[in-house]
Design an enzyme around this catalytic site. Structure first.
Site, PDB file in Angstrom:
ATOM      1  N   CYS A 154       0.849  -1.193   0.000  1.00  0.00           N
ATOM      2  CA  CYS A 154       0.000   0.000   0.000  1.00  0.00           C
ATOM      3  C   CYS A 154       0.884   1.242   0.000  1.00  0.00           C
ATOM      4  CB  CYS A 154      -0.893   0.037   1.243  1.00  0.00           C
ATOM      5  SG  CYS A 154      -1.883  -1.431   1.467  1.00  0.00           S
ATOM      6  N   HIS A 204       0.951   5.008  -1.357  1.00  0.00           N
ATOM      7  CA  HIS A 204       0.422   5.857  -0.291  1.00  0.00           C
ATOM      8  C   HIS A 204       1.433   6.084   0.827  1.00  0.00           C
ATOM      9  CE1 HIS A 204      -3.652   6.080  -1.853  1.00  0.00           C
ATOM     10  NE2 HIS A 204      -3.644   4.788  -2.075  1.00  0.00           N
ATOM     11  N   ARG A 219     -13.135  -0.324  -1.984  1.00  0.00           N
ATOM     12  CA  ARG A 219     -11.945   0.528  -2.145  1.00  0.00           C
ATOM     13  C   ARG A 219     -10.668  -0.293  -1.932  1.00  0.00           C
ATOM     14  NH1 ARG A 219     -10.119   3.842  -5.215  1.00  0.00           N
ATOM     15  NH2 ARG A 219      -8.714   2.095  -5.307  1.00  0.00           N
ATOM     16  N   CYS A 229      -7.723  -1.525  -4.635  1.00  0.00           N
ATOM     17  CA  CYS A 229      -6.283  -1.296  -4.437  1.00  0.00           C
ATOM     18  C   CYS A 229      -5.528  -2.606  -4.656  1.00  0.00           C
ATOM     19  CB  CYS A 229      -6.016  -0.773  -3.029  1.00  0.00           C
ATOM     20  SG  CYS A 229      -6.296   1.004  -2.863  1.00  0.00           S
TER      21      CYS A 229
END
Lengths: 103, 264
Positions: free
Chosen positions: B173, B177, B221, B225
């Protein structure tokens, strides 16, 4: 599912010196598909806004408007408790309407 | 040559100015879509489903305990994920709904999860319900569970998963991010392990997406991802997604919930 729920808010805005107006915001459930889509042309054609039973807005809407559209109108004058009614008719003859009192 | 140098200089100066303008325009656009959002239509649909008797038991979800007592909706979403004693695990909203569907309504998990992600023509039950329930937390402070050992465990697992690189492209992730100033097309990517970035995100999910006219849940969501990282998609209501949701919610704790949001 064209005639899904609608939601409306009508509030009095402005001031006594500059003039009051009624702010109407209405949400409509509609697929609003264009002729190019596999679902075929299906869109809201006419919208009528009535203030205490008197038509004040008559609108013609095309397929260019998005799915589940939102409209807002500013109506001159008005008072708390006025009855606002919004109705639509689409190109397949389906329709829906909603009514609320100005808050 | 000098002329070109001058021209280059001009271009150089005007670029940051232009991107500032573009940013302002994007902000204006985001404000416009937030003001005219069809989210409320999904809330209406969700309320109907919440009250509709379903499953073999033919009961509604109105007695579902989302953490604040049976049927209490106000502020419940902002306190999730949290540990549920009756289930023995930490649950996010969608997991809890699934639990209520099976315990109250007597539905099988297979049946209830057959269609969790809908499309623009037919949104899913979970999407409608998420919109309705999350909206009842507008104005509430985000305060997920952090005291129970299982809640601590979920947070730790979520944090580890956030930074864990794996899959075909060796991504985590944090690959997208984890660093400031990254974006995908015009979307600025928030640095989700930092509270100041996580807050506006958690405060506005689940959300309606204008570009495809669909209401999206938090589980969607995360799944998307995973799909973009070329991982296998996690199972619905799996410990993985609950842990990640816990990590994000705890990072965003203290923020006022103002969703369901409206996204590009």
């Amino acid at each position: 599912m064209a005639a899904g729920p609608m939601k409306m808010r009508a509030t009095l805005a402005g001031s006594n010196t500059a003039g009051v107006y009624t702010e109407v915001r209405v949400l409509m459930t509609h697929p609003m598909t264009t002729a190019q889509m596999k679902e075929g042309l299906h869109h809201i054609r006419n919208i009528v806004v009535k203030q205490n039973g008197k038509p004040v807005v008559e609108a013609e809407i095309s397929q260019a408007v998005s799915r589940n559209p939102v409209f807002s109108f500013r109506l001159k004058g008005g008072a708390k408790g006025d009855k606002i009614e919004v109705s639509w008719v689409d190109n397949k003859g389906e329709s829906n309407s909603i009514e609320t009192a100005v808050a | 040559m000098r002329f070109f140098a001058g021209l280059l200089c001009l271009v150089w100066i005007s670029l940051p100015a232009l991107s500032q303008d573009a940013k302002k325009e994007i902000q204006k656009y985001q404000q416009m879509i937030a003001e005219g959002s069809p989210v409320e239509l999904f809330e209406l649909g969700g309320e109907e489903l919440w009250k509709k008797p379903q499953g073999p038991n033919q009961v509604s979800l109105e007695k579902c305990d989302l953490g604040l007592g049976a049927g209490v909706l106000k502020g419940a979403y902002a306190r999730l994920p949290r540990y549920f004693k009756d289930a023995g695990r930490v649950m996010d909203l969608e997991t809890r709904l699934l639990h209520c569907m099976s315990t109250l309504q007597g539905r099988s998990v297979e049946e209830a999860t057959k269609r969790v992600f809908g499309n623009e023509n037919q949104p899913s039950e979970m999407e409608y319900l998420s919109a309705f329930i999350a909206a009842r937390s507008r104005g509430a402070k985000i305060a997920p569970g952090t005291s129970h050992p299982k809640e601590k465990e979920a947070y730790a697992l979520g944090k580890a998963l956030f930074f864990h690189r794996t899959g075909g492209w060796d991504m985590s992730c944090a690959s997208c991010h984890g660093e400031e100033g990254k974006r995908i097309r015009m979307q600025d990517l928030p640095v989700l392990h930092k509270p100041e970035h996580a807050r506006p995100v958690v405060a506005t999910w689940p959300a309606y997406r204008v570009s495809n006219s669909q209401f999206k849940t938090m589980q969607w969501r995360l799944n998307d991802c995973y799909r973009q990282m070329r991982y296998p998609e996690p199972n619905y209501a799996s410990d993985t997604t609950i842990a990640l949701t816990t990590f994000l919610a705890v990072t965003a704790a203290g923020e006022t919930y103002r969703g369901p949001g409206t996204k590009r």
